[in-house]
Structure formats: C-alpha cells, structure tokens
Design a protein around this motif. Structure first.
Motif, PDB file in Angstrom:
ATOM      1  N   ARG A  50      34.117  28.123  40.241  1.00 35.50           N
ATOM      2  CA  ARG A  50      32.780  28.705  40.200  1.00 35.50           C
ATOM      3  C   ARG A  50      32.766  30.024  39.503  1.00 35.50           C
ATOM      4  NH1 ARG A  50      31.636  29.708  45.080  1.00 35.50           N
ATOM      5  NH2 ARG A  50      31.423  31.997  44.701  1.00 35.50           N
ATOM      6  N   ARG A  51      31.719  30.352  38.534  1.00 30.94           N
ATOM      7  CA  ARG A  51      31.644  31.669  38.177  1.00 30.94           C
ATOM      8  C   ARG A  51      30.121  32.051  38.162  1.00 30.94           C
ATOM      9  NH1 ARG A  51      34.659  34.473  39.184  1.00 30.94           N
ATOM     10  NH2 ARG A  51      36.142  35.856  37.897  1.00 30.94           N
ATOM     11  N   ASN A  52      29.863  33.195  38.592  1.00 32.86           N
ATOM     12  CA  ASN A  52      28.269  33.678  38.897  1.00 32.86           C
ATOM     13  C   ASN A  52      27.941  34.513  37.270  1.00 32.86           C
ATOM     14  OD1 ASN A  52      28.795  32.835  41.266  1.00 32.86           O
ATOM     15  ND2 ASN A  52      29.372  34.895  42.077  1.00 32.86           N
ATOM     16  N   SER A  53      26.870  34.292  37.174  1.00 32.97           N
ATOM     17  CA  SER A  53      26.456  35.023  35.780  1.00 32.97           C
ATOM     18  C   SER A  53      26.531  36.541  35.784  1.00 32.97           C
ATOM     19  CB  SER A  53      25.051  34.678  35.493  1.00 32.97           C
ATOM     20  OG  SER A  53      24.188  34.940  36.728  1.00 32.97           O
ATOM     21  N   PHE A  54      26.669  37.170  36.944  1.00 31.41           N
ATOM     22  CA  PHE A  54      26.597  38.692  37.104  1.00 31.41           C
ATOM     23  C   PHE A  54      28.076  38.852  37.386  1.00 31.41           C
ATOM     24  CE2 PHE A  54      25.165  36.463  40.935  1.00 31.41           C
ATOM     25  CZ  PHE A  54      26.210  36.671  42.031  1.00 31.41           C
ATOM     26  N   ASP A  55      29.091  38.035  37.286  1.00 35.27           N
ATOM     27  CA  ASP A  55      30.454  38.458  37.326  1.00 35.27           C
ATOM     28  C   ASP A  55      31.118  37.802  36.012  1.00 35.27           C
ATOM     29  OD1 ASP A  55      33.007  37.771  39.626  1.00 35.27           O
ATOM     30  OD2 ASP A  55      33.110  38.990  37.822  1.00 35.27           O
ATOM     31  N   GLU A  56      31.656  38.654  35.089  1.00 31.19           N
ATOM     32  CA  GLU A  56      32.250  38.326  33.976  1.00 31.19           C
ATOM     33  C   GLU A  56      33.760  38.397  33.938  1.00 31.19           C
ATOM     34  OE1 GLU A  56      29.171  40.051  30.598  1.00 31.19           O
ATOM     35  OE2 GLU A  56      30.177  38.542  29.830  1.00 31.19           O
ATOM     36  N   GLN A  57      34.227  38.751  34.914  1.00 32.38           N
ATOM     37  CA  GLN A  57      35.617  39.037  35.025  1.00 32.38           C
ATOM     38  C   GLN A  57      36.032  37.572  34.601  1.00 32.38           C
ATOM     39  OE1 GLN A  57      37.021  40.458  38.831  1.00 32.38           O
ATOM     40  NE2 GLN A  57      37.349  42.373  37.988  1.00 32.38           N
ATOM     41  N   ASN A  58      37.328  37.583  34.090  1.00 32.08           N
ATOM     42  CA  ASN A  58      38.031  36.347  33.665  1.00 32.08           C
ATOM     43  C   ASN A  58      39.161  36.159  34.942  1.00 32.08           C
ATOM     44  OD1 ASN A  58      37.101  36.015  31.287  1.00 32.08           O
ATOM     45  ND2 ASN A  58      38.597  37.275  30.258  1.00 32.08           N
ATOM     46  N   GLU A  59      39.271  34.756  35.057  1.00 34.10           N
ATOM     47  CA  GLU A  59      40.108  34.518  36.395  1.00 34.10           C
ATOM     48  C   GLU A  59      41.361  33.599  35.939  1.00 34.10           C
ATOM     49  OE1 GLU A  59      37.809  33.594  39.561  1.00 34.10           O
ATOM     50  OE2 GLU A  59      39.230  32.410  40.409  1.00 34.10           O
ATOM     51  N   ILE A  60      42.223  33.938  36.626  1.00 27.39           N
ATOM     52  CA  ILE A  60      43.616  33.042  36.288  1.00 27.39           C
ATOM     53  C   ILE A  60      44.078  32.536  37.539  1.00 27.39           C
ATOM     54  CG2 ILE A  60      45.934  33.176  35.630  1.00 27.39           C
ATOM     55  CD1 ILE A  60      45.389  35.519  33.949  1.00 27.39           C
ATOM     56  N   SER A  61      44.298  31.225  37.916  1.00 21.85           N
ATOM     57  CA  SER A  61      44.977  30.782  38.929  1.00 21.85           C
ATOM     58  C   SER A  61      46.037  29.680  38.375  1.00 21.85           C
ATOM     59  CB  SER A  61      43.810  29.793  39.461  1.00 21.85           C
ATOM     60  OG  SER A  61      44.232  29.208  40.851  1.00 21.85           O
ATOM     61  N   GLY A  62      47.250  30.192  38.729  1.00 18.80           N
ATOM     62  CA  GLY A  62      48.500  29.683  38.328  1.00 18.80           C
ATOM     63  C   GLY A  62      48.701  29.284  36.765  1.00 18.80           C
ATOM     64  N   ARG A  63      48.359  28.127  36.241  1.00 17.75           N
ATOM     65  CA  ARG A  63      48.613  27.656  34.936  1.00 17.75           C
ATOM     66  C   ARG A  63      47.132  27.791  34.140  1.00 17.75           C
ATOM     67  NH1 ARG A  63      49.792  23.112  33.885  1.00 17.75           N
ATOM     68  NH2 ARG A  63      49.492  22.199  35.740  1.00 17.75           N
ATOM     69  N   TYR A  64      46.048  27.628  35.339  1.00 26.03           N
ATOM     70  CA  TYR A  64      44.503  27.774  34.760  1.00 26.03           C
ATOM     71  C   TYR A  64      44.114  29.176  34.452  1.00 26.03           C
ATOM     72  CZ  TYR A  64      44.652  22.882  36.455  1.00 26.03           C
ATOM     73  OH  TYR A  64      44.829  21.683  36.657  1.00 26.03           O
ATOM     74  N   SER A  65      43.201  29.181  33.451  1.00 24.92           N
ATOM     75  CA  SER A  65      42.610  30.704  33.201  1.00 24.92           C
ATOM     76  C   SER A  65      41.164  30.169  32.627  1.00 24.92           C
ATOM     77  CB  SER A  65      43.398  31.440  32.234  1.00 24.92           C
ATOM     78  OG  SER A  65      43.391  30.813  31.324  1.00 24.92           O
TER      79      SER A  65
END
Lengths: 115, 119
Positions: A50-65
């Motif tokens: 889940r990503r909130n509109s006010f948080d544009e940080q990219n995210e990495i989780s293992g092999r997923y980004s």
C-alpha cells in the motif's frame, strides 16, 4: 471518477529476468491510496503493498520494488530476478479518500515466468 | 496469522436458485467488503459493512443482499441466480475503514474466494 489502467495485459519472461508491471491511475482526490495485489493460479488475492499519496518514497522488499511518481500518476512494480513462482495476475488498485473504502482495480497483468 | 475465511469455497447452483456465501473476517477487523470477479476480469466492488451497518454500495444487483452480524461475520445472499452470476466472489476485511470519512489508511485483506458456478 477514479480509474486504474494496466496497459500490459500479458507479459512473458524467462526466469531471472527483471520485469516491470505498469500502473497508471486517475483521481481528483489529493489524498488517495495505491495498492498492488497478486492473484496466483489458485485464485486468492494476496496483498503486496500500500502506498499513500503523500508518501512518494519508493519501496523495496526483497526482489520486489515499487516506483511511485505523482507527476506521471504512475505506480509501477518491478520484480527483479523473476522466478516461476512469480507467475500470477497482478492487480494495481486505487482507493480515494472521498469515495469510501472501496478499491478500484486495474484490469490486471498476467505475468508468466518460464523456466 | 488468522486470515479471512470464506465458505463454501466452491458452489454449483442452477438458474433461479438461491445461494448464500459466508465470510469470517480477520479477528478485530470491523469492516467487511464483497467483490465479484468474473472470468478474466478484475474484481468489482459490490458492498461493504462497517460495524454491522452498510457503509458503501457498488454495482450489486437488486437480487443480491448482504448483512454483517454481531460477531462481524457477513453473508451475501443471492437470489434468482443467472448464468452471468458465475464468478469468483471475494470477501475482504479491514480495520477502521468502513465509514466514508475514515482516515485510517489500512489495507484490506482478502479471503480465498468462493467460486460460484450457475448452470
């Protein structure tokens, strides 16, 4: 009105390749939430992120980004070094704060990872 | 961890019959959602309940009704079934998102779905 577009209906890759699934959304809300779900052949919907509109940080989780860019209204999903078990339909979804709690899904991208 | 439980997993009904699908949310979750996913399609929102009250309504046919009970489980009742009702029906639950002004940005967790086939 909210809308989610996943232009790639099907993607086929060979194991260990990287693959990016595109998601473009439309909304008039300033506060909204974006999601990715995985639906393997067994049929269940598995929450990924889940990503909130006010948080544009990219995210990495293992092999997923995930790459969230408000400027282009995109929320793309990359699988690095894909595996056969990644084969599934992937759905991007949007929830607007003013539209209650319902999710609007994109049409999904069928990812096939071949050995 | 406990997940959303749906029953039955598979159901075959004839046209014009009725069907009842059940959903048991994750413990402590107060909001339940129902989605319908036709073959090769994305899930479509039907209806949701928050604290046993209907909180949102989507493209649910008049032939369908649903409710949430005091133990927070929910049932989707479908009458006068049509061939086009054949689909995968998902229930999802979340905490604190049921009302339209809910500010909690939690996610909805889905059950494994009930596959309804109308013949």
């Amino acid at each position: 009105a909210q809308k989610v577009t996943q232009a790639q209906t099907e993607i086929s890759v060979v194991e260990k390749e990287d693959v990016t699934l595109d998601c473009v959304y439309e909304t008039r809300d300033t506060t909204y939430y974006l999601f990715w779900y995985k639906q393997p052949p067994s049929g269940e919907l598995v929450f990924l992120i889940r990503r909130n509109s006010f948080d544009e940080q990219n995210e990495i989780s293992g092999r997923y980004s995930w790459n969230f860019q408000k400027s282009t209204s995109s929320f793309n999903f990359t699988i690095t070094a894909s595996q056969v078990v990644d084969s599934a339909v992937y759905f991007c979804a949007l929830r607007e704060e003013t539209s209650g709690s319902r999710l609007t899904f994109g049409e999904g991208t069928q990812l096939t990872v071949n050995p | 961890a406990a997940g959303v439980i749906q029953s039955p997993r598979h159901l075959i009904k004839e046209k014009r019959e009725t069907a009842t699908l059940k959903c048991y949310p994750i413990p402590r979750h107060d909001t339940v959602y129902w989605y319908q996913q036709g073959p090769g399609q994305d899930p479509q929102f039907l209806i949701s309940f928050y604290e046993k009250m209907q909180s949102d309504k989507g493209s649910i046919p008049d032939r369908f009704s649903a409710q949430q009970f005091s133990d927070y489980h929910s049932e989707l009742n479908m009458s006068s079934l049509e061939l086009g009702d054949s689909a995968l029906y998902f229930c999802a639950s979340s905490l604190g998102l049921g009302d339209k002004t809910g500010k909690m940005n939690t996610e909805a967790f889905f059950g494994q779905g009930t596959r309804l086939t109308v013949v």
